[in-house]
Scaffold this motif. Structure first.
Motif, PDB file in Angstrom:
ATOM      1  N   ARG A   1      -1.038  11.130   1.125  1.00 30.29           N
ATOM      2  CA  ARG A   1      -0.396  12.439   1.170  1.00 30.29           C
ATOM      3  C   ARG A   1      -1.257  13.392   1.991  1.00 30.29           C
ATOM      4  NH1 ARG A   1      -0.943  17.156  -0.943  1.00 30.29           N
ATOM      5  NH2 ARG A   1       0.768  18.477  -1.547  1.00 30.29           N
ATOM      6  N   ASP A   2      -0.607  14.192   2.836  1.00 28.51           N
ATOM      7  CA  ASP A   2      -1.303  15.196   3.636  1.00 28.51           C
ATOM      8  C   ASP A   2      -1.836  16.282   2.693  1.00 28.51           C
ATOM      9  OD1 ASP A   2      -2.161  17.175   5.346  1.00 28.51           O
ATOM     10  OD2 ASP A   2      -0.262  17.391   6.412  1.00 28.51           O
TER      11      ASP A   2
ATOM     12  N   SER B   1       0.837  -1.201   0.000  1.00 27.88           N
ATOM     13  CA  SER B   1       0.000   0.000   0.000  1.00 27.88           C
ATOM     14  C   SER B   1       0.870   1.247   0.000  1.00 27.88           C
ATOM     15  CB  SER B   1      -0.920   0.007   1.212  1.00 27.88           C
ATOM     16  OG  SER B   1      -0.164   0.092   2.385  1.00 27.88           O
ATOM     17  N   GLU B   2       0.290   2.333  -0.482  1.00 24.06           N
ATOM     18  CA  GLU B   2       0.983   3.622  -0.462  1.00 24.06           C
ATOM     19  C   GLU B   2       0.457   4.446   0.704  1.00 24.06           C
ATOM     20  OE1 GLU B   2       0.963   5.871  -4.065  1.00 24.06           O
ATOM     21  OE2 GLU B   2       0.992   4.057  -5.286  1.00 24.06           O
ATOM     22  N   SER B   3       1.337   5.269   1.277  1.00 20.16           N
ATOM     23  CA  SER B   3       0.859   6.152   2.337  1.00 20.16           C
ATOM     24  C   SER B   3       0.110   7.321   1.711  1.00 20.16           C
ATOM     25  CB  SER B   3       2.033   6.659   3.183  1.00 20.16           C
ATOM     26  OG  SER B   3       2.922   7.395   2.372  1.00 20.16           O
TER      27      SER B   3
END
Length: 95
Positions: free
Chosen positions: A12-13, A8-10
């Motif tokens: 983005r804020d 999985s990808e984190s």
């Protein structure tokens, strides 16, 4: 037995600036910030003026102009400008 690998990808804020963005302050853009007298402090023989939330004393320069006088009524700059802590209120009753 079967195994599964999931990557999985984190996230983005969303409040962070985009990649490559540059934040410039007002002074870096070449425009002068409006000068505002926030407070005057007088203690003993020392007088201090606070312009745009920065502390100055007599002889200091604010936006390139020297402070020549500080008292209870306000602050005077060498270019002739005077800043009053409490501007005079004119009466408009009946107009």
């Amino acid at each position: 037995m079967t195994s599964c690998f999931v990557q999985s990808e984190s996230l983005r804020d969303p409040t962070r600036p985009g990649v490559g963005s540059v934040s410039l302050s007002t002074n870096q853009q070449g425009t002068a910030e409006k000068l505002k007298l926030n407070s005057v402090l007088i203690s003993g023989g020392n007088a201090t003026a606070i312009f745009n939330n920065k502390i100055y004393t007599i002889g200091d320069s604010v936006q390139g102009v020297k402070i020549v006088r500080i008292n209870n009524q306000g602050v005077w700059l060498s270019d002739g400008r005077q800043f009053a802590l409490y501007p005079a209120v004119t009466e408009t009753k009946g107009q």
